[in-house]
Design a protein around this motif. Sequence first.
Motif, short mmCIF file in Angstrom:
data_model
loop_
_atom_site.label_atom_id
_atom_site.label_comp_id
_atom_site.label_asym_id
_atom_site.label_seq_id
_atom_site.Cartn_x
_atom_site.Cartn_y
_atom_site.Cartn_z
N SER A 276 12.35 -71.69 13.74
CA SER A 276 11.12 -72.46 14.00
C SER A 276 10.09 -71.62 14.74
O SER A 276 9.52 -72.04 15.73
CB SER A 276 11.47 -73.69 14.84
OG SER A 276 12.01 -73.27 16.09
N ARG A 277 9.92 -70.39 14.28
CA ARG A 277 8.98 -69.46 14.90
C ARG A 277 7.61 -70.10 15.10
O ARG A 277 7.05 -70.70 14.21
CB ARG A 277 8.86 -68.24 13.99
CG ARG A 277 7.88 -67.20 14.44
CD ARG A 277 8.58 -65.97 14.99
NE ARG A 277 7.60 -64.96 15.37
CZ ARG A 277 7.00 -64.92 16.56
NH1 ARG A 277 7.28 -65.83 17.48
NH2 ARG A 277 6.13 -63.96 16.85
N LYS A 278 7.11 -69.93 16.33
CA LYS A 278 5.77 -70.44 16.67
C LYS A 278 4.93 -69.30 17.21
O LYS A 278 5.44 -68.23 17.52
CB LYS A 278 5.89 -71.54 17.71
CG LYS A 278 6.56 -72.80 17.18
CD LYS A 278 6.56 -73.93 18.18
CE LYS A 278 7.25 -75.16 17.60
NZ LYS A 278 8.72 -74.92 17.35
N ALA A 279 3.64 -69.54 17.33
CA ALA A 279 2.75 -68.48 17.81
C ALA A 279 3.07 -68.14 19.27
O ALA A 279 3.08 -66.97 19.66
CB ALA A 279 1.29 -68.92 17.67
N GLN A 280 3.34 -69.16 20.06
CA GLN A 280 3.61 -68.93 21.47
C GLN A 280 5.10 -68.68 21.71
O GLN A 280 5.94 -69.37 21.14
CB GLN A 280 3.19 -70.17 22.29
CG GLN A 280 1.70 -70.34 22.42
CD GLN A 280 1.01 -69.11 22.98
OE1 GLN A 280 1.39 -68.62 24.03
NE2 GLN A 280 0.02 -68.59 22.27
N ALA B 132 8.68 -69.05 23.14
CA ALA B 132 9.42 -70.17 23.73
C ALA B 132 10.21 -69.65 24.93
O ALA B 132 10.26 -68.45 25.19
CB ALA B 132 10.35 -70.76 22.69
N ARG C 126 12.39 -67.73 18.70
CA ARG C 126 12.87 -68.79 17.79
C ARG C 126 13.14 -68.24 16.40
O ARG C 126 12.86 -68.90 15.40
CB ARG C 126 11.85 -69.95 17.71
CG ARG C 126 11.72 -70.73 19.01
CD ARG C 126 12.64 -71.93 19.02
NE ARG C 126 12.54 -72.72 20.25
CZ ARG C 126 13.42 -72.62 21.27
NH1 ARG C 126 14.42 -71.77 21.22
NH2 ARG C 126 13.28 -73.39 22.32
#
Lengths: 271, 271
Positions: B160-164, B166, B203
């Motif tokens: 669930s890679r996000k820009a910010q 984790a 992530r």
Amino acid sequence: MLTKPQHLFDDATRVTAGDSRWQGRTSPDYWAFVGPFGGATAATILRALIEHPQASGDPLALTVNYCAPIAEGPFDLDVRLVKANRSSQHWCVELSQGGAEVATLATAVFAERRPSWSHQQATCPDAKPFEAILPYPKVAATWVKQYDFRFIDGDPDFGSRKAQPASAFSKLWIGDRIPRKIDMLSLTAMSDAFFGRVFHARRELVPFGTVSLTTYFHTDADDLANEDVTRVLAVADAKIFHKSYGDQSGELWSPSGRLLATTTQIAYFKA
Amino acid sequence: MLTKPQHLFDDATRVTAGDSRWQGRTSPDYWAFVGPFGGATAATILRALIEHPQASGDPLALTVNYCAPIAEGPFDLDVRLVKANRSSQHWCVELSQGGAEVATLATAVFAERRPSWSHQQATCPDAKPFEAILPYPKVAATWVKQYDFRFIDGDPDFGSRKAQPASAFSKLWIGDRIPRKIDMLSLTAMSDAFFGRVFHARRELVPFGTVSLTTYFHTDADDLANEDVTRVLAVADAKIFHKSYGDQSGELWSPSGRLLATTTQIAYFKA
């Protein structure tokens, strides 16, 4: 001929190159109660590796095991490149004196620090400016005189033993008393420049000695040259004291808020 | 003849005594993606020391430098008592295969843990009971199948890679999938049984490998036998990821709230 005198720290950690055997000597300027300041010993070992003709990359991890007291005078460093890969090196160093048994045993990892995703999760501690704090007085051990300690939290107060343990946490600025640009060697020495956590927790001096010290470098020589600083903001704490041994973990931050190194150690105490 | 089968972990970390050269072999039960689970390698090295006829005292500190991949099959352990004092021992171990270069380099300190003033400054993390949490599913790597991970915080979510970035923090119960009483060997292996902090922070799974692992033991064999537990409450976190390397620090707690071991490592990542 006029030459700029070397900084005491560079004198203290000077090494003479050999093939696999290098030489150094203890410095009266960085002396602790019963032997050389462990941080100077660790920095001397790292210097032999950095100056080694086979060295490649930057120091990444250093572990120093203090096996036996080091006597005043010269010592030998048996330096061995145990394994070299494309982008990392594994070293082992044994310090001995006069052909006797090993007094200090160290391992180090050097690495080429390639650009990558970068993220500093830890938050730089708040701190009053260095200039707003009085320097810690020059106490008995000569090595303490070589540093300019400015305590923000956990000011040493080792003559006020109470029934309840006090906090082992300290936050302080650390610079060389004669300012010297922070490099890998000073980070190494400064990672052992905290007072024994047990002194803080017990508010008294007790017999104490670092057994094993590990420091990780989160910066390379280029990063550090760009920082161009002469002091670090340092925090240290302990989690447990039990059956004659206690731990310490610490962080060394640049004034601009970059985490330069983290360190951990386990130390003997008698109390 | 009926004999109780050995625990897989004891099979995996079995060593055959030599004089200075001991033997072990990798275990398919504790295999990671490109080599043996580093925690099993570390535990095998420690086992050779604990079972060594010259060993005295309890493990206090262990540093393992992973220099090169270990291939499936047998390996040799060159075990050397570098220095012995009245109450401590300093060991060096080199793991190699088929006479080739060193693949793993380790140092260890053993010590007689004498009674002393004792103070646990760190606070045991709050945690839901082990029984109230579902086990982490058995994933691809065989070593993960050997553990019963029950996440309280920082449940792995690597798709669930996000820009910010984790949080890299995790809190979990760790036990052997087939329960086994916690000893020094399991503490060693479990200190490397956290998933890569970079997987949590990003992530996502990325190429990753531990370079150097250091574990301190805050308990001796007697303390541990008295605890008589089959799982630990574990926390792990990271402070920084920079230029291809990131750190991890962790704690292993007994269910009764005793800090059994602290651990730190630096690891390579590609991202």
